[in-house]
Design an enzyme around this catalytic site. Structure first.
Site, PDB file in Angstrom:
ATOM      1  N   LYS A 283      35.454  39.843  59.406  1.00  0.00           N
ATOM      2  CA  LYS A 283      35.451  40.597  58.160  1.00  0.00           C
ATOM      3  C   LYS A 283      34.442  41.741  58.271  1.00  0.00           C
ATOM      4  CE  LYS A 283      35.841  39.617  53.261  1.00  0.00           C
ATOM      5  NZ  LYS A 283      36.186  38.633  52.260  1.00  0.00           N
TER       6      LYS A 283
ATOM      7  N   ARG B 199      46.361  31.843  35.665  1.00  0.00           N
ATOM      8  CA  ARG B 199      46.804  30.810  36.604  1.00  0.00           C
ATOM      9  C   ARG B 199      46.655  29.397  36.030  1.00  0.00           C
ATOM     10  NH1 ARG B 199      46.973  31.898  42.347  1.00  0.00           N
ATOM     11  NH2 ARG B 199      48.518  33.552  42.317  1.00  0.00           N
TER      12      ARG B 199
ATOM     13  N   GLU C 248      41.963  27.943  40.639  1.00  0.00           N
ATOM     14  CA  GLU C 248      41.691  28.002  39.208  1.00  0.00           C
ATOM     15  C   GLU C 248      42.248  26.796  38.466  1.00  0.00           C
ATOM     16  OE1 GLU C 248      42.809  30.577  41.014  1.00  0.00           O
ATOM     17  OE2 GLU C 248      41.284  32.121  40.784  1.00  0.00           O
TER      18      GLU C 248
HETATM   19  C1  TPP Z   1      44.156  33.902  41.841  1.00  0.00           C
HETATM   20  C2  TPP Z   1      43.022  34.750  42.343  1.00  0.00           C
HETATM   21  N1  TPP Z   1      41.765  34.297  42.244  1.00  0.00           N
HETATM   22  C3  TPP Z   1      40.734  35.048  42.704  1.00  0.00           C
HETATM   23  C4  TPP Z   1      40.968  36.274  43.256  1.00  0.00           C
HETATM   24  C5  TPP Z   1      39.804  37.163  43.689  1.00  0.00           C
HETATM   25  N2  TPP Z   1      39.785  37.346  45.145  1.00  0.00           N
HETATM   26  C6  TPP Z   1      40.283  38.461  45.710  1.00  0.00           C
HETATM   27  S1  TPP Z   1      40.193  38.405  47.371  1.00  0.00           S
HETATM   28  C7  TPP Z   1      39.457  36.916  47.357  1.00  0.00           C
HETATM   29  C8  TPP Z   1      39.072  36.252  48.642  1.00  0.00           C
HETATM   30  C9  TPP Z   1      40.250  36.111  49.525  1.00  0.00           C
HETATM   31  O1  TPP Z   1      39.842  35.532  50.730  1.00  0.00           O
HETATM   32  P1  TPP Z   1      40.792  35.616  51.981  1.00  0.00           P
HETATM   33  O2  TPP Z   1      42.182  35.318  51.602  1.00  0.00           O
HETATM   34  O3  TPP Z   1      40.196  34.758  53.038  1.00  0.00           O
HETATM   35  O4  TPP Z   1      40.762  37.135  52.402  1.00  0.00           O
HETATM   36  P2  TPP Z   1      39.548  37.979  53.031  1.00  0.00           P
HETATM   37  O5  TPP Z   1      38.985  38.759  51.898  1.00  0.00           O
HETATM   38  O6  TPP Z   1      38.570  37.046  53.640  1.00  0.00           O
HETATM   39  O7  TPP Z   1      40.197  38.866  54.029  1.00  0.00           O
HETATM   40  C10 TPP Z   1      39.286  36.444  46.052  1.00  0.00           C
HETATM   41  C11 TPP Z   1      38.661  35.177  45.678  1.00  0.00           C
HETATM   42  C12 TPP Z   1      42.304  36.720  43.323  1.00  0.00           C
HETATM   43  N3  TPP Z   1      42.622  37.930  43.806  1.00  0.00           N
HETATM   44  N4  TPP Z   1      43.311  35.945  42.878  1.00  0.00           N
END
Ligand code: TPP
Length: 616
Positions: free
Chosen positions: A280, A388, A360
């Site tokens: 990342k 959600r 959630e």
């Molecule tokens: C339902 C929901 N909850 C929380 C989020 C906020 N959110 C956006 S990206 C993220 C982390 C995603 O992690 P990952 O899939 O591992 O992707 P990375 O950012 O590490 O590439 C979160 C918690 C979201 N977009 N949707």
């Protein structure tokens, strides 16, 4: 001319020599970094997915094949390479390029996203549609390890074996959600990444790339490889146990290795999960060192501007104070510790802080269980993500009368994240849930009052909604120690004549501006009411003010349909006092990205507009 400038479509990416790819990736990273540091956006995730996206574009043809990103916050390189480089400088601005994939924006975007963990289900749907309609394209989903650990993604994985068709899931594993990913399956992914058997399998799959099978089916060849491996070590693999084929882990920053694997994967006729390891923030050292800070950035935080106290920070501070005096107080978040500013709480009360990952639904029922068991849970959640968990709010919490305090952050228009992230439905939905209390503070004093009195005054779920941005310390407080209005009561902030303006939370400053503007224009100054409690409404005070004015204007940063304006109009109708009710709020539309100010203007939530209603 730079390499990137010579690329106007994915066909140009395919024509490049493999030796040019590292330079191309570097140029893409520079453009992403420069743009995000200026406009704000998701930096670390997008930087980590550059080689992955380049390799996908070289192997697949997404004018026909379908690519579905999960969340979509990692897709900037894809936007740049799919004919949107020229407009990329408008990222996240009004009428500009969206921060997320959007079908209306480009024929290369196949599914709109923003909320996590939807990509696998959508990809399975696309694949099944292809089969039943006799089409022949490929379907690919790219999902992060944080998003994979969510219930929706798990439901899709469980379904993949039944759907049993050609579909490719790419697990982009950087060991991070926004913060470090959590949970048992996270551990399993880490073990897979280093397990010798899987590293050996990776070598065997790569070998097959060189000798693409002739005559024999790819499934057959790979099946044999795996059974040989299994007789050696037999490690348990979650994906294989679900009936999906698993290949990996591969180096997600080696475009040639990725290309080889993708070409082989195209020959595979069944659901296949490719595990790809990325870093990342790759290529921008501040983001590599602190990926959580550079997950989502805004220009002001980067300039190191001293931010005024945000609503999130104010709420987290009250939670800490509550936890200090009451050992039953616990805090929960679904992978949003940064956004909800709970880091300090987590540090001080590690045993009473729960980051459940992007889960959630689980979080809300987990909290309801805690409340049933005697704890005092505070659920910190963005309004858009509570969508959600509506069933868990109704069925597991309100219906059973469990006392859970929901700190509902980003309730209202959210700005640059746009359509997918607005928190404008919570009022309408919460109004319909029996046994739920809904309140909105106008300043930090009322926020503190609502939180700290919640458990004495309220039975059942209490939702306290507050918007994005900074929280005023005090609005209309005669003295620094004047008490807040009593629990359940609305408050008249100013007495006026002829008309009354009613609002709550973020529309109170707007209504105070209306008074100033009215005075300037020689229009009677309106009475201003802070409703504070939206469910149940303070009908006693409302009856009183509706009876005394000819016009009532309700301004809300929430959807008009099902909103508080409707409740007030209904009450006015019942009272039959003849008062005319006018409503301002979010119309029946998905409000486009832009600054919060542009969005309020789009919704007509301006002092000018309120004033116009006086002559209506
Ligand atoms: C339902 C929901 N909850 C929380 C989020 C906020 N959110 C956006 S990206 C993220 C982390 C995603 O992690 P990952 O899939 O591992 O992707 P990375 O950012 O590490 O590439 C979160 C918690 C979201 N977009 N949707």
């Amino acid at each position: 001319m730079s390499l990137l400038e010579s690329i106007s479509s994915p066909a140009d990416v395919r024509r490049l020599r493999a030796s040019a790819l590292p330079d191309l990736c570097e140029e893409i990273r520079a453009l992403i970094t420069e743009t995000v540091l200026r406009n704000g956006g998701h930096l670390a995730s997008s930087l980590g997915a550059v080689e992955l996206i380049v390799a996908l574009l070289r192997v697949f043809d997404f004018s026909k094949d379908k690519l579905i990103f999960d969340v979509g916050h990692q897709a900037y390189a894809y936007k740049i390479l799919t004919c949107r480089r020229g407009r990329f400088s408008t990222l996240r601005t009004w009428n500009g390029i969206s921060g997320y994939p959007k079908r209306a924006e480009s024929p290369f975007d196949h599914f709109d996203v923003g909320h996590s963990s939807t990509s696998l289900s959508a990809a399975l749907g696309y694949a099944k549609a292809r089969d039943l309609l006799g089409q022949d394209h490929y379907v690919v989903a790219v999902i992060g390890d944080g998003s994979l650990l969510n219930g929706m993604a798990m439901e899709a994985l469980n379904c993949a074996r039944e759907v049993n068709t050609r579909v490719l899931f790419i697990l982009n594993d950087n060991e991070m959600s926004i913060n470090r990913r959590v949970g048992g399956l996270a551990e399993h992914l880490a073990r897979l990444s280093v397990h010798p058997t899987y590293l050996k399998l990776k070598e065997m799959v790569k070998e097959q790339c060189r000798l693409l099978p002739k005559g024999e089916s790819l499934e057959g060849v790979l099946g044999k490889i795996k059974s040989q491996l299994k007789t050696i070590l037999q490690p348990s693999n979650f994906f294989e146990n679900l009936g999906l084929s698993y290949w990996g882990p591969f180096d997600g920053h080696d475009p040639e290795e990725l290309e080889d694997i993708f070409r082989l994967a195209k020959l595979y006729e069944k659901p296949l999960l490719l595990h790809v390891i990325t870093k990342k923030g790759k290529g921008y050292s501040p983001a590599e060192k602190d990926p959580a800070r550079f997950h989502g950035v805004s220009p002001s935080t980067l300039e190191g501007k001293k931010e005024e106290v945000s609503w999130s920070a104010a709420a987290a501070e009250v939670a800490e104070a509550m936890a200090e005096s009451d050992p039953r107080v616990v805090c929960l978040t679904a992978a949003m510790m940064e956004g909800t500013k709970l880091a300090s709480f987590a540090k001080r009360f590690p045993d009473r802080f729960f980051d459940v990952g992007i889960a959630e639904e689980h979080m809300v029922t987990f909290a309801a269980g805690m409340a049933a068991g005697g704890l005092r849970p505070l659920v910190f959640i963005y309004s858009t993500f509570l969508q959600r968990a509506m069933d868990q709010l109704v069925h597991d919490t309100a219906m059973q009368g469990h006392s859970v305090l929901f700190a509902l952050d980003r309730a209202g228009l959210v700005g640059e994240d746009g359509e997918t992230h607005h928190g404008v439905l919570d009022v309408a939905w919460c109004r319909a849930v029996p046994g739920l209390t809904l309140a909105a503070p106008r300043d930090r004093r009322d926020l503190e009052f609502l939180f700290s009195h919640a458990y004495q005054n309220n039975k059942g779920p209490l939702v306290v909604r507050y918007p994005r941005g900074c929280a005023p310390a005090e609005i209309c407080r005669a003295f620094s120690d004047s008490p807040c209005a009593p629990w359940g009561k609305a408050e008249i902030l100013f007495e006026g004549t002829e008309w009354v303006c009613l609002g709550f939370g973020s529309t109170i400053p707007l209504l105070l501006d209306v008074r100033v503007l009215a005075a300037e224009r020689n229009i009677p100054m309106p009475t201003v009411v802070d409703l504070r409690f939206l469910k149940p409404l303070d009908e006693v005070l409302l009856q009183h003010v509706l009876a005394r004015h000819r016009l009532a204007v309700v301004a809300e940063e929430g959807s008009l349909a099902g909103g508080i304006g409707e409740a007030v109009a209904e009450l006015a109708g019942r009272l039959a006092t003849g008062v005319k009710v006018r409503r301002l709020g979010v119309p029946d539309a998905y409000v486009p990205q832009g600054t919060p100010r542009e969005q309020r203007e789009y919704c007509g939530l301006t002092a000018e507009n309120v004033l116009k209603l006086f002559h209506d």
